[in-house]
Design a protein around this motif. Structure first.
Motif, mmCIF file in Angstrom:
data_model
loop_
_atom_site.group_PDB
_atom_site.id
_atom_site.type_symbol
_atom_site.label_atom_id
_atom_site.label_comp_id
_atom_site.label_asym_id
_atom_site.label_seq_id
_atom_site.Cartn_x
_atom_site.Cartn_y
_atom_site.Cartn_z
ATOM 1 N N CYS A 76 8.339 84.578 -23.800
ATOM 2 C CA CYS A 76 9.762 84.610 -24.122
ATOM 3 C C CYS A 76 10.518 83.280 -24.531
ATOM 4 C CB CYS A 76 10.299 84.965 -22.811
ATOM 5 S SG CYS A 76 9.656 86.198 -21.765
ATOM 6 N N VAL A 77 9.595 82.532 -24.937
ATOM 7 C CA VAL A 77 10.329 81.027 -25.143
ATOM 8 C C VAL A 77 11.006 80.926 -26.625
ATOM 9 C CG1 VAL A 77 9.540 78.641 -25.593
ATOM 10 C CG2 VAL A 77 8.435 79.943 -23.885
ATOM 11 N N ASP A 78 12.169 80.494 -26.655
ATOM 12 C CA ASP A 78 12.843 79.977 -27.797
ATOM 13 C C ASP A 78 13.075 81.106 -28.820
ATOM 14 O OD1 ASP A 78 14.410 78.097 -29.191
ATOM 15 O OD2 ASP A 78 12.471 77.296 -30.245
ATOM 16 N N ALA A 79 13.239 82.243 -28.420
ATOM 17 C CA ALA A 79 13.655 83.554 -28.990
ATOM 18 C C ALA A 79 14.305 84.498 -28.641
ATOM 19 C CB ALA A 79 12.170 84.245 -29.605
ATOM 20 N N THR A 80 15.363 85.224 -29.398
ATOM 21 C CA THR A 80 16.142 86.090 -29.053
ATOM 22 C C THR A 80 15.486 87.368 -28.599
ATOM 23 O OG1 THR A 80 16.575 87.217 -31.262
ATOM 24 C CG2 THR A 80 18.103 85.428 -30.408
ATOM 25 N N ARG A 81 15.957 88.243 -27.849
ATOM 26 C CA ARG A 81 15.311 89.792 -27.529
ATOM 27 C C ARG A 81 15.031 90.324 -28.862
ATOM 28 N NH1 ARG A 81 16.583 92.424 -22.326
ATOM 29 N NH2 ARG A 81 17.222 90.734 -20.841
ATOM 30 N N GLU A 82 15.884 90.458 -30.046
ATOM 31 C CA GLU A 82 15.740 90.947 -31.126
ATOM 32 C C GLU A 82 14.539 90.307 -31.938
ATOM 33 O OE1 GLU A 82 18.095 92.088 -35.183
ATOM 34 O OE2 GLU A 82 19.030 90.728 -33.725
ATOM 35 N N GLU A 83 14.327 88.950 -31.818
ATOM 36 C CA GLU A 83 13.291 88.433 -32.554
ATOM 37 C C GLU A 83 12.026 88.915 -31.791
ATOM 38 O OE1 GLU A 83 15.930 84.412 -34.063
ATOM 39 O OE2 GLU A 83 14.640 84.283 -32.260
ATOM 40 N N ALA A 101 1.770 89.931 -22.092
ATOM 41 C CA ALA A 101 3.117 89.219 -22.236
ATOM 42 C C ALA A 101 3.296 88.340 -21.095
ATOM 43 C CB ALA A 101 3.915 90.653 -21.725
ATOM 44 N N LEU A 102 3.622 87.101 -21.640
ATOM 45 C CA LEU A 102 3.773 86.178 -20.589
ATOM 46 C C LEU A 102 5.208 85.345 -20.848
ATOM 47 C CD1 LEU A 102 0.771 84.344 -22.251
ATOM 48 C CD2 LEU A 102 0.773 85.528 -19.886
ATOM 49 N N ARG A 103 5.766 84.672 -19.597
ATOM 50 C CA ARG A 103 6.956 83.850 -19.899
ATOM 51 C C ARG A 103 6.940 82.858 -20.928
ATOM 52 N NH1 ARG A 103 8.897 79.580 -15.509
ATOM 53 N NH2 ARG A 103 7.387 78.408 -16.920
ATOM 54 N N GLY A 104 5.856 81.914 -20.698
ATOM 55 C CA GLY A 104 5.490 81.003 -21.813
ATOM 56 C C GLY A 104 5.698 79.686 -20.911
ATOM 57 N N GLY A 109 8.581 68.603 -24.657
ATOM 58 C CA GLY A 109 9.867 67.641 -24.518
ATOM 59 C C GLY A 109 10.861 68.119 -23.506
ATOM 60 N N GLN A 110 10.674 69.500 -22.992
ATOM 61 C CA GLN A 110 11.638 69.821 -22.028
ATOM 62 C C GLN A 110 10.931 69.970 -20.672
ATOM 63 O OE1 GLN A 110 13.310 73.963 -22.883
ATOM 64 N NE2 GLN A 110 13.944 73.264 -25.024
ATOM 65 N N ALA A 111 11.345 69.729 -19.750
ATOM 66 C CA ALA A 111 10.962 69.417 -18.425
ATOM 67 C C ALA A 111 10.527 70.842 -17.659
ATOM 68 C CB ALA A 111 11.705 68.851 -17.357
ATOM 69 N N GLN A 112 11.218 71.801 -17.999
ATOM 70 C CA GLN A 112 10.893 73.256 -17.476
ATOM 71 C C GLN A 112 11.541 74.356 -18.485
ATOM 72 O OE1 GLN A 112 13.231 73.152 -13.878
ATOM 73 N NE2 GLN A 112 15.117 73.446 -14.766
ATOM 74 N N PHE A 113 11.016 75.566 -18.171
ATOM 75 C CA PHE A 113 11.373 76.529 -18.756
ATOM 76 C C PHE A 113 12.840 77.060 -18.732
ATOM 77 C CE2 PHE A 113 12.238 81.096 -19.159
ATOM 78 C CZ PHE A 113 11.766 81.641 -20.524
ATOM 79 N N THR A 114 13.546 77.249 -20.115
ATOM 80 C CA THR A 114 15.050 77.696 -19.958
ATOM 81 C C THR A 114 15.196 78.816 -20.794
ATOM 82 O OG1 THR A 114 15.512 75.419 -19.484
ATOM 83 C CG2 THR A 114 17.254 77.039 -20.388
ATOM 84 N N PRO A 115 15.531 80.006 -20.313
ATOM 85 C CA PRO A 115 15.481 81.161 -21.346
ATOM 86 C C PRO A 115 16.527 80.880 -22.306
ATOM 87 C CG PRO A 115 15.813 81.634 -18.889
ATOM 88 C CD PRO A 115 15.866 80.234 -18.928
ATOM 89 N N HIS A 116 16.273 81.660 -23.473
ATOM 90 C CA HIS A 116 17.145 81.593 -24.838
ATOM 91 C C HIS A 116 18.436 82.179 -24.155
ATOM 92 C CE1 HIS A 116 18.700 82.764 -28.429
ATOM 93 N NE2 HIS A 116 18.032 81.841 -29.187
ATOM 94 N N PRO A 117 19.600 81.898 -24.674
ATOM 95 C CA PRO A 117 20.746 82.695 -24.094
ATOM 96 C C PRO A 117 20.587 84.229 -24.438
ATOM 97 C CG PRO A 117 21.257 80.995 -25.834
ATOM 98 C CD PRO A 117 20.027 80.922 -25.212
ATOM 99 N N LEU A 118 20.207 84.426 -25.778
ATOM 100 C CA LEU A 118 20.041 85.790 -26.125
ATOM 101 C C LEU A 118 18.513 86.474 -25.843
ATOM 102 C CD1 LEU A 118 22.352 85.644 -29.227
ATOM 103 C CD2 LEU A 118 22.964 86.257 -26.914
ATOM 104 N N PHE A 120 14.841 87.160 -23.501
ATOM 105 C CA PHE A 120 14.433 87.603 -22.144
ATOM 106 C C PHE A 120 14.287 86.618 -21.125
ATOM 107 C CE2 PHE A 120 12.160 90.377 -25.183
ATOM 108 C CZ PHE A 120 12.730 91.895 -24.971
ATOM 109 N N ALA A 121 14.752 86.604 -19.954
ATOM 110 C CA ALA A 121 14.641 85.732 -18.949
ATOM 111 C C ALA A 121 13.541 85.160 -18.503
ATOM 112 C CB ALA A 121 15.755 86.264 -17.743
#
Length: 292
Positions: A76-83, A101-104, A109-118, A120-121
């Motif tokens: 789910c990392v760094d991509a929109t649902r459409e992508e 299928a994984l969260r990822g 450089g990022q301390a924790q997973f943050t969903p892309h605003p568009l 999958f959470a």
């Protein structure tokens, strides 16, 4: 008298190559392990989608050239649902029928997973979307010991239940050192009503230093007995000890009712093949020539 353990089904994880040398290593690994008749092989997906195209190319090549059933990792990392769903469509067009299928993990450089605003959470939303599309066998991840972002083991069991309820048909665990770690997790999952197969992830230790580093990242506890054993073995004895420990772990799991094993190969086939041979998983006569 209990029945003798049968030959387990096996599967292998590869990672996509980022250089010409790594490409040769991947193809050598596939050529060495394909004759063992894996149920499937999986191909990892770099944090932040860093290997998105490489993963796709490796998946298609492994499927077409080695006629392997390939499960493509998707996060789910760094991509929109459409992508993300376009990647699913691209796999479908290429004939791929399985997705892990994984969260990822968080991008570098990022301390924790943050969903892309568009996007999958989490993995549950991703699994739900793939299941709604249809046409894929969906596998997911599982943690016999608490995930680094999880408060405790009970939360990991509850999260796995959500993933299975969303449409995952099997789970592959993170690696572990003690069979009892897996058995406790399996029992807790059964108690929670999880009926999907849970496949133990096995890491034959190519490098003790690297294995400890990997364990620290993913929340796997390193028992003192393992540290003592590898220190005593030294570099000269590391390979033999790694083979013996991995084969012993597999035998204990098989005796405890496990009939499927998933090996993290690190694109290095020799140790994995030795462990498989030690538990009775060998290529049929002539299979090597047929794949070459």
């Amino acid at each position: 008298m209990p029945a003798a353990p049968t030959r387990p089904a096996v599967s292998f994880e590869f990672f996509p190559p980022k250089s010409l040398d790594q490409s040769f290593r991947l193809w050598d690994t596939a050529r060495a392990l394909a004759p063992l008749g894996p149920d499937f092989v999986s191909v990892t997906y770099g944090a932040g989608g860093t290997t998105r195209q490489l993963t796709h190319e490796a998946v298609v090549a492994l499927s077409n050239h080695y006629h392997l059933n390939v499960a493509a990792h998707l996060t789910c990392v760094d991509a929109t649902r459409e992508e993300t769903m376009q990647i699913v469509e691209d796999y479908a067009s290429a004939g791929v029928q399985e997705i892990v299928a994984l969260r990822g993990d968080a991008p570098q450089g990022q301390a924790q997973f943050t969903p892309h605003p568009l996007g999958f959470a989490d993995s549950v939303e991703l699994i739900e979307a793939i299941a709604a599309r249809g046409g894929f066998t969906i596998r997911c991840g599982a943690y016999p010991e608490p995930h680094p972002d999880s408060p405790d083991g009970a939360a990991d069991v509850a999260w796995l239940k959500r993933k299975v309820d969303a449409g995952a048909t099997s789970a592959i665990t993170q690696f572990f050192f003690d069979a009892d770690t897996f058995f406790r997790f399996r029992d807790a999952c059964a108690k929670a009503g999880i009926a999907a197969p849970i496949i133990p992830g096995i890491l034959p230790i190519q490098s003790w230093t690297g294995a400890k580093r990997f364990a620290a990242r993913c929340g796997t506890s390193v028992p003192q007995w393992a540290e003592d054993a590898f220190v005593a073995a030294g570099k000269a004895g590391e390979r033999a000890l790694a083979t013996d420990l991995a084969a012993g772990l597999c035998r204990t799991l098989i005796e405890g009712g496990v009939d499927r094993l998933h090996f993290y190969t690190l694109n290095r086939p020799d140790l994995v093949a030795d462990v498989c041979a030690a538990i009775g998983v060998r290529a049929p006569d002539g299979a090597e020539q047929a794949v070459a």
